[in-house]
Design an enzyme around this catalytic site. Structure first.
Site, short mmCIF file in Angstrom:
data_model
loop_
_atom_site.label_atom_id
_atom_site.label_comp_id
_atom_site.label_asym_id
_atom_site.label_seq_id
_atom_site.Cartn_x
_atom_site.Cartn_y
_atom_site.Cartn_z
CG ASP A 120 -12.09 -4.83 21.95
OD1 ASP A 120 -11.80 -4.51 20.77
OD2 ASP A 120 -12.00 -4.15 22.86
CE1 TYR A 148 3.02 -3.79 11.67
CE2 TYR A 148 1.70 -2.82 13.14
CZ TYR A 148 2.40 -2.83 12.22
OH TYR A 148 2.61 -1.59 11.23
CG LEU A 174 -11.69 0.81 10.32
CD1 LEU A 174 -12.64 -0.13 10.70
CD2 LEU A 174 -11.65 2.13 10.90
CD GLU A 193 3.43 -11.04 6.77
OE1 GLU A 193 2.20 -10.67 6.92
OE2 GLU A 193 3.82 -11.60 5.66
CE LYS A 230 7.10 -1.33 11.13
NZ LYS A 230 7.80 -1.57 9.83
CG ASN A 279 -4.20 3.73 11.90
OD1 ASN A 279 -3.50 4.06 13.16
ND2 ASN A 279 -4.87 2.67 11.76
CG PHE A 309 -1.44 1.25 1.48
CD1 PHE A 309 -2.07 2.00 0.77
CD2 PHE A 309 -1.54 1.50 3.05
CE1 PHE A 309 -2.69 3.21 1.09
CE2 PHE A 309 -2.46 2.84 3.23
CZ PHE A 309 -2.60 3.63 2.38
CB ILE A 310 2.71 3.15 2.54
CG1 ILE A 310 1.46 2.88 3.73
CG2 ILE A 310 3.24 4.39 2.63
CD1 ILE A 310 1.75 3.24 4.99
CB THR A 321 3.79 1.70 13.08
OG1 THR A 321 2.37 1.84 13.55
CG2 THR A 321 4.69 0.42 13.81
CG ASP A 322 0.38 5.28 15.27
OD1 ASP A 322 0.51 4.15 14.92
OD2 ASP A 322 -0.40 5.91 15.11
CD GLU A 323 -0.62 -0.46 15.35
OE1 GLU A 323 -0.34 -1.38 15.84
OE2 GLU A 323 -1.15 -0.15 14.35
CG PHE A 348 7.61 1.43 2.45
CD1 PHE A 348 6.66 2.24 2.74
CD2 PHE A 348 8.56 1.83 1.58
CE1 PHE A 348 6.84 3.75 2.58
CE2 PHE A 348 8.85 3.18 1.26
CZ PHE A 348 7.90 3.95 1.55
CB ILE A 362 13.66 -8.45 3.53
CG1 ILE A 362 12.29 -8.59 4.31
CG2 ILE A 362 13.75 -7.47 2.34
CD1 ILE A 362 12.12 -7.17 4.90
P1 NAD Z 1 1.36 -3.60 3.24
O1 NAD Z 1 1.02 -4.81 4.11
O2 NAD Z 1 0.17 -3.08 2.51
O3 NAD Z 1 2.56 -3.90 2.41
C1 NAD Z 1 3.68 -4.64 2.84
C2 NAD Z 1 4.50 -4.89 1.67
O4 NAD Z 1 5.76 -5.82 2.23
C3 NAD Z 1 3.91 -6.03 0.49
O5 NAD Z 1 3.89 -5.47 -0.79
C4 NAD Z 1 4.67 -7.35 1.07
O6 NAD Z 1 4.68 -7.99 -0.20
C5 NAD Z 1 5.83 -6.72 1.43
N1 NAD Z 1 6.70 -7.87 2.27
C6 NAD Z 1 5.90 -8.35 3.25
N2 NAD Z 1 6.89 -9.33 3.58
C7 NAD Z 1 7.99 -9.39 2.96
C8 NAD Z 1 9.38 -10.01 2.93
N3 NAD Z 1 9.76 -10.98 3.76
N4 NAD Z 1 10.35 -9.67 1.94
C9 NAD Z 1 9.80 -8.68 0.98
N5 NAD Z 1 8.77 -8.03 1.11
C10 NAD Z 1 7.94 -8.27 2.04
O7 NAD Z 1 1.79 -2.69 4.20
P2 NAD Z 1 1.63 -0.89 4.38
O8 NAD Z 1 0.39 -0.73 5.00
O9 NAD Z 1 1.90 -0.45 3.01
O10 NAD Z 1 2.86 -0.85 5.29
C11 NAD Z 1 4.08 -0.30 4.95
C12 NAD Z 1 5.07 0.03 6.25
O11 NAD Z 1 4.43 1.20 6.73
C13 NAD Z 1 5.07 -1.00 7.28
O12 NAD Z 1 6.39 -1.14 7.52
C14 NAD Z 1 4.19 -0.55 8.20
O13 NAD Z 1 4.58 -1.28 9.32
C15 NAD Z 1 4.52 1.02 8.16
N6 NAD Z 1 3.27 1.41 8.33
C16 NAD Z 1 1.79 1.33 7.97
C17 NAD Z 1 0.83 2.25 8.45
C18 NAD Z 1 -0.74 2.07 7.74
O14 NAD Z 1 -1.51 2.83 8.25
N7 NAD Z 1 -0.84 1.11 6.82
C19 NAD Z 1 1.12 3.04 9.26
C20 NAD Z 1 2.08 3.48 9.89
C21 NAD Z 1 3.33 2.60 9.37
P1 TYD Z 2 -6.51 -1.55 11.55
O1 TYD Z 2 -7.09 -0.80 10.11
O2 TYD Z 2 -6.16 -2.81 11.59
O3 TYD Z 2 -5.26 -0.50 11.82
P2 TYD Z 2 -4.53 -0.53 13.31
O4 TYD Z 2 -4.79 -1.73 14.15
O5 TYD Z 2 -3.31 -0.76 12.74
O6 TYD Z 2 -4.84 0.76 13.75
O7 TYD Z 2 -7.78 -1.03 12.65
C1 TYD Z 2 -8.14 0.22 12.78
C2 TYD Z 2 -9.06 0.47 13.94
O8 TYD Z 2 -10.18 -0.26 13.46
C3 TYD Z 2 -8.64 -0.57 15.16
O9 TYD Z 2 -8.91 0.23 16.38
C4 TYD Z 2 -9.32 -1.82 15.12
C5 TYD Z 2 -10.71 -1.37 14.36
N1 TYD Z 2 -11.14 -2.46 13.43
C6 TYD Z 2 -12.42 -2.85 13.68
O10 TYD Z 2 -13.24 -2.55 14.59
N2 TYD Z 2 -13.05 -3.94 12.89
C7 TYD Z 2 -12.20 -4.42 11.92
O11 TYD Z 2 -12.77 -5.58 11.14
C8 TYD Z 2 -10.85 -3.96 11.48
C9 TYD Z 2 -10.23 -4.69 10.55
C10 TYD Z 2 -10.43 -2.86 12.47
#
Ligand code: NAD
Ligand code: TYD
Length: 346
Positions: free
Chosen positions: A278, A156, A196, A84, A160, A185, A13-14, A125-127, A81, A60
């Site tokens: 929950d 997770y 979500l 999992e 991280k 997020n 995604f990102i 991540t903020d998590e 990026f 990786i």
């Molecule tokens: P995503 O799950 O959409 O994508 C992850 C990518 O990593 C995929 O393309 C996957 O194929 C690749 N990948 C997974 N395992 C791999 C491996 N072993 N070797 C090589 N490639 C591998 O994730 P995202 O939401 O785009 O998040 C990207 C980064 O940003 C992550 O590190 C996540 O922790 C961080 N992040 C995400 C959010 C969010 O809201 N999505 C917020 C803050 C930080």
């Molecule tokens: P998510 O998108 O999984 O991101 P994160 O857990 O990394 O913040 O979830 C965002 C919020 O939405 C989180 O508080 C959990 C909640 N959520 C639900 O209530 N139902 C769902 O089916 C999902 C996927 C998330």
């Protein structure tokens, strides 16, 4: 001389949004994307830039795969990026989170240590900071700063945080030029429909129930993905080596608020909302203090939620086949995560 940037996890995604950003902003960069194409990785996400990048499929967690990419392309900039990323999957099966997020990151750091790199940026991540609790409801809300102690609650977040500590240790021990960003997020195009917003859009479009965990009052701080990509660009090119930068937009919403916004915009009834058991160790609230990004790097969010949530909804409506193809890859997980959850009333 042209620079080579290695974007690891660039088919997710990102990562894919960042590849688009770099391809448009830095036409002279050679862009190499390394991605294992797990269920969350998707080459379709890179369709528009496929002629501008070199794509390598590789894991990786496999040091040989990582070494061969570094030997062949000698990147100056590395942005990681790859991870999992789904909290619920980390509850169902934490092992792969250790392998990809911790071992994978350490492999990348080790490969960097053997080369002359300019900068390695770890996307975090903020998590990792844990839970702010219900302070949002008070008059003086609390925020995560870069000095907040790490206190991850789910596997997770723990993976991280561990990766971040390895990154820090390679700076302290080997003077590797590293940077860490921690973002809230994200929402926007190409997000895998298990998180979500895209999951609930996918379900609502099919008139299926929307399973809100707990009472739906958990708070997340939502940032449009392009704002995140611009912030990473700023840190990569102008951040101070060895430092952490928190990225957020002060756009806090409860899960229930987000759900009601989506339903209203889609013209679907609130009766689709279902409260379910929950999530384990469900953090109540995340919210960033992005002062350092603003004061030291002049970054501020540019994409207001009200407009860009509409753009995001339109994107998912126009890409229903993309969503369906993604969703098919996680039927097994959806059964594991949702089938046993009892309904609740709140
Ligand atoms: P995503 O799950 O959409 O994508 C992850 C990518 O990593 C995929 O393309 C996957 O194929 C690749 N990948 C997974 N395992 C791999 C491996 N072993 N070797 C090589 N490639 C591998 O994730 P995202 O939401 O785009 O998040 C990207 C980064 O940003 C992550 O590190 C996540 O922790 C961080 N992040 C995400 C959010 C969010 O809201 N999505 C917020 C803050 C930080
Ligand atoms: P998510 O998108 O999984 O991101 P994160 O857990 O990394 O913040 O979830 C965002 C919020 O939405 C989180 O508080 C959990 C909640 N959520 C639900 O209530 N139902 C769902 O089916 C999902 C996927 C998330």
């Amino acid at each position: 001389m042209s620079q080579t940037i290695l974007i690891v996890g660039g088919a997710g995604f990102i990562g894919s949004n960042f590849v688009h950003h770099i391809a448009s902003q830095y036409p002279n960069y050679k862009i190499v994307v390394l991605d294992a194409l797990t269920y969350a990785g998707n080459l379709e996400n890179l369709e528009f830039v496929k002629d501008k990048i070199i794509f390598i499929k590789g894991n990786i967690a496999d040091m040989n795969a990582v070494s061969s990419v570094f030997q062949e392309y000698s990147p100056q900039y590395i942005v990681n990026f790859a991870a999992e990323t789904h909290v619920d999957r980390s509850i169902v099966g934490p092992q792969i989170f250790l392998e990809t997020n911790v071992k994978g990151t350490q492999n990348l750091l080790e490969a960097c240590r053997k080369m002359e790199i300019k900068r390695y940026l770890q996307v975090s991540t903020d998590e990792v900071y844990g839970d702010l609790g219900d302070h949002f409801l008070n008059d003086a809300p609390q925020y995560f700063t870069e000095n907040t102690p790490l206190s991850p609650n789910c596997p997770y977040a723990a993976s991280k945080a561990s990766a971040d500590l390895f990154v820090r240790s390679y700076f302290e021990t080997y003077s590797l030029p590293v940077l860490i960003t921690r973002c809230t997020n994200n929402y926007g195009p190409y997000q895998y429909p298990e998180k979500l917003i895209p999951f609930f859009l996918f379900r609502a479009m099919q008139n299926q129930s929307l399973p809100i965990y707990g009472d739906g009052k958990n708070v997340r701080d939502w940032l449009y993905v392009k704002d995140h990509c611009e912030a990473i660009d700023r840190v990569l090119h102008h951040g101070k080596i060895g430092e952490v930068y928190n990225i957020g937009g002060h756009n806090e919403k409860t899960n229930l608020q987000i759900t009601e916004i989506l339903l209203e915009k889609l013209g679907k009834p609130k009766s689709l909302i279902t409260f379910v058991e929950d999530r384990l160790a469900h953090d109540r609230r995340y919210a960033m203090d992005p002062t350092k990004m603003r004061e030291q790097l002049g970054w501020e969010p540019r994409y207001p939620f009200e407009k860009w949530i509409d753009e995001t909804i339109s994107w998912y409506m126009e890409h229903q086949e993309w969503v369906d193809r993604c969703a098919k890859r996680s039927e097994e997980f959806r059964k594991q995560n949702y089938d046993q959850r009892k309904e609740e009333t709140h």
